[in-house]
Design an enzyme around this catalytic site. Structure first.
Site, short mmCIF file in Angstrom:
data_model
loop_
_atom_site.label_atom_id
_atom_site.label_comp_id
_atom_site.label_asym_id
_atom_site.label_seq_id
_atom_site.Cartn_x
_atom_site.Cartn_y
_atom_site.Cartn_z
N GLY A 1 0.82 -1.21 0.00
CA GLY A 1 0.00 0.00 0.00
C GLY A 1 0.85 1.25 0.00
O GLY A 1 2.06 1.21 0.25
N ASP B 1 7.66 -11.15 9.61
CA ASP B 1 8.12 -10.26 8.54
C ASP B 1 9.00 -9.15 9.10
O ASP B 1 8.84 -7.97 8.75
CB ASP B 1 6.91 -9.68 7.80
#
Length: 461
Positions: free
Chosen positions: A173, A286
């Protein structure tokens, strides 16, 4: 309801209406039958002699029509019944259409609310809607409370998502600076063209960040669902990501040795909270320099929890995810995922802080070299170790502190997960390298730190 359904329904109504009204018209048009009066019947009978009537009645000759007497009140009753049936049927159809129209309107009006309920249902998250005007003081002290922003307020705060407010990209995004009022400055992540995977990651992130509250984990103010777009509203991190600071235009010039060690300690504290103090424990999955954000004082916070999972979850149910440069070997090869997978990624970040190099360097077309493969032979050689340190900080640290960081990095990136230390041991090993005013102790006397140094010396032999 599509066009074909509407046409079929109208056709049925037309056929039924014509049938009923045809019956009514036919009933009214039937000719009346004259029935002789009683006096006429009497005189006719009187004129016929009784001898002409046989004792036994003979059968009527064939072909003569049978005369039926229909009374007027029977005819009126049939007409009334037909009218009642027709009006009831038409009224029922009209009511059905009315209720169906209302249902469709409500479904269109509350389509976005249906998506929000899936977030609220995830493990009992309580999300109190605060529309248009967001007051951070109302939600700052209430755990599990998020604001639900409406799209016009986000448009206004970002100046219609102008390029001048664009801060960068992250987590599939674009991120924009948002001014909600004079006091509140926030960052809005916009995810357009939502797929099944990104929608799931969006829900996971809202789920975790509504429950996790720690000084080294990014704060989520709220979210917005608008059509096929999703929006996340975070606290503003003025210095951007660690990746931008290390590998961007400034090439790490703003990050001194002590600042880098403070960032490493902040990240370790955030991971310790996830692994040891969160209920249930969480594997971030992550960890990387672009997901480590820095505020105006270079305090580091973990972000992007879209791939986070509960520690101990059977990982056969989710696909391999994460950034390959930071993925632990056992996860990449066998799909095994534990908190030690986060420790491996932390080791890669620590090597970035130490050397200033990217996790994956392009040597030639179709040829890359990972920072782990490049650094490992030099990390275990004390004579070569100072030469691989980022030139920006090469003359800023004590050699004993350099050996301590090298020891932690080497142990974190071990191929065998059981050889990697717990994040708590890492934290206690790094805290002594940070000045007191930045949350450290600046001494190497912690028992756990000394044990890591001993393990490092063993690997160097």
């Amino acid at each position: 309801m599509n066009l074909l359904s509407c046409f079929s329904l109208l056709l049925i109504m037309w056929v039924l209406s014509n049938t009923l009204f045809s019956a009514i018209i036919d009933a009214r048009s039937e000719p009346p039958i004259s029935v002789p009066s009683i006096s006429e019947q009497f005189f006719v009978a009187e004129r016929i002699p009784s001898s002409q009537f046989p004792v036994k009645m003979e059968a009527e000759p064939p072909g003569e029509p049978e005369i039926r007497v229909v009374h007027h009140h029977d005819l009126n009753e049939k007409i009334l019944i037909a009218l009642i049936v027709a009006s009831s049927l038409l009224g029922g159809i009209l009511l059905f259409l009315l209720f169906f129209w209302i249902y469709r309107q409500k479904k269109l009006k509350y389509s976005n609310k249906k998506s929000r309920k899936s977030l609220e249902a995830a493990k009992g998250i309580s999300m109190n809607p605060i529309m248009v005007k967001f007051n951070p003081l109302r939600t700052a002290n209430r755990k599990g409370s998020l604001a639900i922003f409406d799209y016009p307020s986000l448009e206004a705060a970002t100046n219609n998502f102008q390029e001048s407010n664009h801060l960068g990209e992250g987590g599939c995004g674009h991120i924009y600076k948002a001014h909600f009022d004079e006091k509140l400055l926030a960052a809005v992540k916009r995810i357009d063209g939502v797929t099944q995977d990104t929608a799931k990651e969006f829900e996971i992130e809202v789920n975790w960040l509504s429950k996790i509250h720690h000084q080294n984990i990014i704060k989520l103010f709220g979210y917005c669902i608008y059509g096929d777009s999703r929006f996340l509203v975070y606290e503003m991190m003025e210095k951007g990501s660690l990746e931008t600071q290390l590998h961007g235009p400034t090439q790490g010039s703003a990050l001194t040795w002590h600042l880098r060690m403070k960032i490493a300690v902040d990240v370790a504290r955030g991971l310790e909270y996830l692994h040891e103090h969160s209920h249930p424990p969480v594997v971030h999955r992550d960890i990387k320099s672009s997901n480590i954000l820095l505020d105006s004082n270079f305090n580091a916070k973990l972000s992007d929890f879209g791939l986070a999972v509960t520690s101990g979850t059977e990982n056969n149910n989710f696909k391999l995810s994460g950034t390959m440069d930071y993925v632990a070997p056992e996860y990449l090869l066998d799909g095994k995922l534990t908190d030690k997978s986060d420790v491996y990624a932390f080791g890669v970040v620590l090597l970035e802080l130490l050397t200033g190099r990217k996790p994956l360097e392009n040597l030639a077309p179709a040829q890359c070299l990972s920072i782990v493969t490049w650094a490992m032979p030099q990390l275990t050689d004390r004579s070569k170790l100072p030469k691989i340190v980022d030139p920006v900080i090469r003359n800023m640290m004590d050699l004993k502190h350099l050996y301590q960081v090298a020891a932690v990095a080497v142990l974190c990136v071990q191929t065998e997960p059981s050889y990697r230390p717990l994040i708590t041991d890492i934290l206690h090993s790094l805290i002594p390298l940070v000045p007191n005013e930045r949350g450290g102790s600046l001494r190497v006397t912690e028992p756990r730190a000394l044990s890591l140094l001993q393990e490092y010396k063993r690997l160097c032999q």
